[in-house]
Design a protein around this motif. Structure first.
Motif, PDB file in Angstrom:
ATOM      1  N   LEU A  86       0.828  -1.213   0.000  1.00  0.00           N
ATOM      2  CA  LEU A  86       0.000   0.000   0.000  1.00  0.00           C
ATOM      3  C   LEU A  86       0.860   1.259   0.000  1.00  0.00           C
ATOM      4  N   GLY A  87       2.154   1.097   0.247  1.00  0.00           N
ATOM      5  CA  GLY A  87       3.076   2.230   0.160  1.00  0.00           C
ATOM      6  C   GLY A  87       3.108   3.130   1.369  1.00  0.00           C
ATOM      7  N   THR A  88       2.475   2.702   2.476  1.00  0.00           N
ATOM      8  CA  THR A  88       2.444   3.550   3.670  1.00  0.00           C
ATOM      9  C   THR A  88       2.583   2.715   4.939  1.00  0.00           C
ATOM     10  N   GLU A  89       3.083   3.354   5.984  1.00  0.00           N
ATOM     11  CA  GLU A  89       2.998   2.862   7.360  1.00  0.00           C
ATOM     12  C   GLU A  89       2.697   4.078   8.232  1.00  0.00           C
ATOM     13  N   PHE A  90       2.000   3.851   9.340  1.00  0.00           N
ATOM     14  CA  PHE A  90       1.596   4.938  10.230  1.00  0.00           C
ATOM     15  C   PHE A  90       2.522   5.026  11.442  1.00  0.00           C
TER      16      PHE A  90
END
Length: 207
Positions: A86-90
């Motif tokens: 998804l191309g993201t991490e929080f």
């Protein structure tokens, strides 16, 4: 070792340790109960391999950092892409070690996975500038997603780029300010007033 396993190891054992230092002894995995709370229905069993690291303070950082791990897994591709998974991490910061921060991160990660899978209507996955309702207290009612303040905005692993998105709790008054201006303007206002982007369960609104 598969390509997926190699990317997973690279993110957690190299990139995260470079960015956060000690990532703690455990990962706190997502559970089916988190999805049940938001009426998810059928879920992808791979999502239950995602989790959150609780990273203690370092010599250069006084805060506790909570970072998700899994959304950037390249489940669908064996070859490098522009963005991994998804191309993201929080990411979220707190002043003290706390359990509620893990719960917040689990909820946001589960919601994002459902958005990406098209299970929450015609809405895109969470990204910079977004704001979602999630109450921590009588004063903090929403979560805002912005570029990190004291961390890199992204990192790269062999499967592609991963954007780090910082989550910060905001008050109703601050939410209205962000709607009238932008999340980035509110981020600047919070940093100018407090010097950081810590999420606290209770705090006065910034003026």
């Amino acid at each position: 070792m598969s390509s997926l396993e190699e990317c997973w190891k690279e993110r957690e054992e190299i990139s995260y340790k470079d960015i956060f230092g000690d990532i703690g002894p455990n990962i706190y995995p997502l559970s089916a109960q988190v999805f049940n709370r938001i009426s998810a229905g059928t879920i992808d069993p791979r999502w239950l391999t995602h989790g959150v690291f609780r990273c203690p303070p370092t010599t250069s950082r006084k805060s506790w950092a909570y970072v998700t791990s899994g959304m950037s897994n390249p489940w669908e591709s064996e070859t490098p892409e522009e963005f991994s998974g998804l191309g993201t991490e929080f990411l979220m910061e707190t002043l003290e070690e706390t359990a509620w921060a893990i719960d917040v991160m689990h909820t946001l990660m589960a919601y994002n996975l459902l958005l990406a899978a098209g299970k929450m209507g015609d809405f895109p996955p969470l990204n910079y500038g977004h704001r979602v309702p999630l109450a921590l207290s009588e004063s903090i009612k929403s979560m805002m997603f912005v570029y990190p303040h004291d961390f890199p905005h992204n990192f790269s692993i062999q499967s592609g780029q991963v954007d780090l998105i910082q989550v910060v709790g905001i008050t109703p008054t601050e939410l209205e300010f962000a709607k009238e201006t932008s999340s980035e303007e509110l981020k600047i206002k919070i940093i100018n007033a407090t010097g950081n982007l810590l999420t606290q369960r209770d705090r006065d609104r910034v003026e």
